[in-house]
Design an enzyme around this catalytic site. Structure first.
Site, PDB file in Angstrom:
ATOM      1  N   ASP B  97       0.860  -1.182   0.000  1.00 29.15           N
ATOM      2  CA  ASP B  97       0.000   0.000   0.000  1.00 29.15           C
ATOM      3  C   ASP B  97       0.896   1.231   0.000  1.00 29.15           C
ATOM      4  O   ASP B  97       2.122   1.131   0.036  1.00 29.15           O
ATOM      5  CB  ASP B  97      -0.975  -0.046   1.170  1.00 29.15           C
ATOM      6  CG  ASP B  97      -0.269   0.036   2.499  1.00 29.15           C
ATOM      7  OD1 ASP B  97       0.960   0.190   2.524  1.00 29.15           O
ATOM      8  OD2 ASP B  97      -0.944  -0.067   3.532  1.00 29.15           O
ATOM      9  N   ASP B 301      -7.814  -7.919   0.491  1.00 33.42           N
ATOM     10  CA  ASP B 301      -6.876  -8.150   1.595  1.00 33.42           C
ATOM     11  C   ASP B 301      -7.588  -7.787   2.876  1.00 33.42           C
ATOM     12  O   ASP B 301      -8.463  -6.915   2.881  1.00 33.42           O
ATOM     13  CB  ASP B 301      -5.630  -7.277   1.474  1.00 33.42           C
ATOM     14  CG  ASP B 301      -5.901  -5.851   1.936  1.00 33.42           C
ATOM     15  OD1 ASP B 301      -6.545  -5.098   1.184  1.00 33.42           O
ATOM     16  OD2 ASP B 301      -5.512  -5.505   3.069  1.00 33.42           O
ATOM     17  N   CYS B 339     -13.373 -28.725   6.795  1.00 36.08           N
ATOM     18  CA  CYS B 339     -12.108 -28.114   6.406  1.00 36.08           C
ATOM     19  C   CYS B 339     -11.015 -29.171   6.347  1.00 36.08           C
ATOM     20  O   CYS B 339     -10.916 -30.020   7.240  1.00 36.08           O
ATOM     21  CB  CYS B 339     -11.736 -27.020   7.396  1.00 36.08           C
ATOM     22  SG  CYS B 339     -10.142 -26.248   7.061  1.00 36.08           S
ATOM     23  N   CYS B 341      -7.708 -28.435   6.271  1.00 35.17           N
ATOM     24  CA  CYS B 341      -6.406 -27.833   6.587  1.00 35.17           C
ATOM     25  C   CYS B 341      -5.680 -28.667   7.634  1.00 35.17           C
ATOM     26  O   CYS B 341      -6.255 -29.525   8.298  1.00 35.17           O
ATOM     27  CB  CYS B 341      -6.563 -26.381   7.042  1.00 35.17           C
ATOM     28  SG  CYS B 341      -6.919 -26.139   8.796  1.00 35.17           S
ATOM     29  N   CYS B 344      -7.296 -28.576  11.139  1.00 34.71           N
ATOM     30  CA  CYS B 344      -8.533 -29.349  11.307  1.00 34.71           C
ATOM     31  C   CYS B 344      -8.300 -30.854  11.156  1.00 34.71           C
ATOM     32  O   CYS B 344      -9.038 -31.650  11.725  1.00 34.71           O
ATOM     33  CB  CYS B 344      -9.592 -28.857  10.319  1.00 34.71           C
ATOM     34  SG  CYS B 344     -10.214 -27.216  10.770  1.00 34.71           S
ATOM     35  N   HIS B 370      -5.731 -21.836  10.498  1.00 38.28           N
ATOM     36  CA  HIS B 370      -7.025 -22.325  10.011  1.00 38.28           C
ATOM     37  C   HIS B 370      -7.816 -21.215   9.329  1.00 38.28           C
ATOM     38  O   HIS B 370      -8.413 -21.431   8.265  1.00 38.28           O
ATOM     39  CB  HIS B 370      -7.878 -22.917  11.139  1.00 38.28           C
ATOM     40  CG  HIS B 370      -9.307 -23.016  10.730  1.00 38.28           C
ATOM     41  ND1 HIS B 370      -9.775 -24.002   9.888  1.00 38.28           N
ATOM     42  CD2 HIS B 370     -10.375 -22.188  10.954  1.00 38.28           C
ATOM     43  CE1 HIS B 370     -11.057 -23.802   9.628  1.00 38.28           C
ATOM     44  NE2 HIS B 370     -11.439 -22.705  10.265  1.00 38.28           N
TER      45      HIS B 370
END
Lengths: 408, 408
Positions: B97, B301, B339, B341, B344, B370
């Protein structure tokens, strides 16, 4: 009581002077000694995911603290999960302490009797009670591979008479610990903890080599006696008379001079049973570890690698590095040019310093990781040196490197 | 000036209503859109090692904040390393930015003139100055793939006249940003940042597919105008007249009602150039992202996944989970059963709750991981739904699941 089931297997594979290399096999993992055990006080090694501990760092055994886990999340919760392994998902070995050290160092309000010790929880102020029997029951539920007897830990500056009285109490508590431990190995809580009553394993992480979940827990005795050599000998005799799977040296690195610690180790370690692992509790710096190995110690634990990582202090082959030092701001070299860990392979001193100065959590994560890698690698080199009969010169060169600190 | 070198390549590969799926190629990575970009304010995504971002989470672009990096470690330090990529070791794309938003939201003492803005550093209280030219120079040193123009960000509750005056200033600053940006792409600082003057690459992490380090940076314009649709249109026209590689919508999710944000997006997004990526800055929740995608936005974002992770709040396919909730203490199911991931797959609600309650850093690490995985996975499913023309029903079902929270 059925005590025929295997608890741990211990084998010395090489010696070099008093230093020993060995293999300690528990029902969950095969552990090469001398070994450094990372500390997972509350069921987690601070800042380090288990994935890194298993893969890159290859820790085969970590610590859990009975005092902390007893107070939070509480034993009912851990029993519900079927033990600390299932609760935390750590599939290799756990060693759990007895809670004694924390009760005597963390809590102000306590009442000590022959039966046990009453104290107030540092978490919520509630009144709690621990005794040898209760500590064994908690550790049975935790399901650790190595259980420690419940001992009284006198202050480091306690006088001779107080130290003697304390170690006599510890000896009586050790006998009570052993009696209750033996009972528990065939009764329900231990069975739950070792997974007998649980169904299939949902966790995809495979059990480690050497895993034998039908084996029982093992129990280690603790030798106290502060800096008084005759009391250390008395404590050793009383502890070995009871008989344990391994023997720990307690009450060192609690504020006494380094020379006292080395003197006690010089005196007591070679007298400890040769056919059982020797564990120096809560020690220490890289220097301490190598000094203790040279005196015949096999096992260590300490919070130093992770605690120092959080405060910006790194162990390197060239000595300690204080990451806050302004001279590192533009330094694109790694923390330790001789280290092959994932942090040193990738990140620069300048970047790590920036993360620490900026208060980024990743600074703690990366420095703790490197420090643990440094300790694990040092112990690996130690084992190799003992195996090839080169420990004396390895130790000399390693300690020489630590003193040769151009960065600090 | 040699502006013939490629900056970014942008291609829409599928549309479904206003929603678009596309491929954004920078000199360092190939990015599938709609994309969520994790925020690495100070050159590090809080609590997440780059190794996880690269491997499991597969982030192709992350954010860096000019304001923060300008103040600490400072641009001299980052120039010394040859840019933010080499400093941090992140080899894929960075979007930086301009510093405008932080100057106007984080600092109290500031003096705004046509030239730029003087302010006091929140780090050390020192007097600092940013202008469109200086912001471009800093971002050239950082070497990000996507540079943002330096804009003035009025408070969300600024009146019509103040908002109009502000966007006119922003438009003049955008033109100045563009002029300085173009100069810099052929002069030394940009060259250093893109690695021309650096030797071989010591970092073992390979550049990502699509990497082309001879390419220049790209510059995005920012559309302001708060909730005033006519001012939004004015801002859009003035920004597109200058001409940028991509276009961002600023000044939303700064405290206004959700309905205002959706109304502005309804109005402005479809009017934005179709042949350039559209980026909604600092937004937002899973709901916000899907609503914005349905209106034609491509890039996002937000700090929400990591910030919420640190405070114990998890995003799941069944809605938000507050990990502090006592009902999770004995729950051995994962955070989100849908999930896949690494958190998880391995850790239980009960264990994660314990870590959070005990103040363990690993609670923040695992919950942030997560949450990021949830956002990345949601965007992947979003792209797939757009490609097969199923976005409307995907969005309906996904939002329905989020509202169906049995756990909270």
């Amino acid at each position: 009581m059925d005590l025929t089931k295997k608890s741990i297997d211990w084998k010395v594979t090489a010696t070099d002077g008093e230093a020993r290399a060995g293999i300690l096999t528990t029902r969950r993992s095969m552990i090469e000694t001398p070994v450094f055990m990372p500390v997972g006080t509350q069921g987690s090694v601070k800042g380090i995911r288990f994935e890194w501990l298993e893969d890159e760092l290859d820790a085969r055994i970590i610590l859990g603290n009975t005092y902390h886990l007893f107070l939070r999340p509480g034993i009912d919760v851990i029993r519900r999960f079927g033990g600390l392994h299932r609760f935390s998902s750590w599939k290799r070995s756990f060693l759990t302490d007895s809670g004694g050290f924390q009760v005597f160092s963390l809590t102000d309000l306590r009442k000590l009797t022959e039966e046990g010790v009453e104290f107030r929880s540092h978490v919520d102020g509630s009144k709690q009670f621990l005794s040898p029997e209760i500590s064994m029951e908690i550790q049975a539920v935790l399901g650790s591979e190595i259980v420690m007897v419940f001992d009284e830990c006198p202050p480091g500056d306690a006088g001779y008479d107080a130290t003697r009285a304390s170690l006599e109490m510890t000896a009586r508590w050790a006998a009570r610990s052993k009696a209750r431990f033996d009972e528990l190995q065939v009764s329900e809580p231990g069975a739950i903890a070792t997974g007998f009553l649980c169904g299939g394993d949902k966790n995809p992480v495979a059990a480690s080599p050497g895993s034998d979940l039908t084996g029982r827990q093992s129990l280690f005795g603790i030798i106290q006696g502060a800096g008084h050599l005759d009391l250390r000998k008395q404590s050793l005799d009383r502890t070995t008379q009871i008989g344990f799977d391994g023997y720990a040296i307690g009450g060192l690195s609690v504020g006494e001079e380094k020379s006292v610690m080395y003197e006690v180790l010089d005196f007591i370690a070679p007298q400890m049973p040769k056919n059982a692992p020797r564990y120096l509790m809560g020690v220490g710096t890289p220097e301490d570890l190598l000094e203790a190995v040279s005196r015949g110690v096999d096992m260590f634990d300490c919070v130093i690698p992770t605690r120092n990582g959080r405060t910006g202090s790194a162990f390197t082959s060239r000595g300690r590095v204080n990451i806050r030092n302004a001279k590192f701001a533009r330094d694109d070299s790694p923390l330790d040019p001789d280290c092959g860990c994932s942090v040193c392979r990738r990140y620069s001193l300048g970047y790590l310093r920036h993360l620490h100065q900026a208060g980024e959590m990743t600074a703690s994560i990366l420095l703790s990781h490197h420090n643990l890698a440094f300790f694990m690698d040092m112990m690996k080199k130690t084992r190799e040196a003992i195996r090839i009969g080169n420990f004396v010169s390895f130790r000399y060169e390693f300690l020489n490197g630590l003193g040769n600190n151009e960065k600090l």
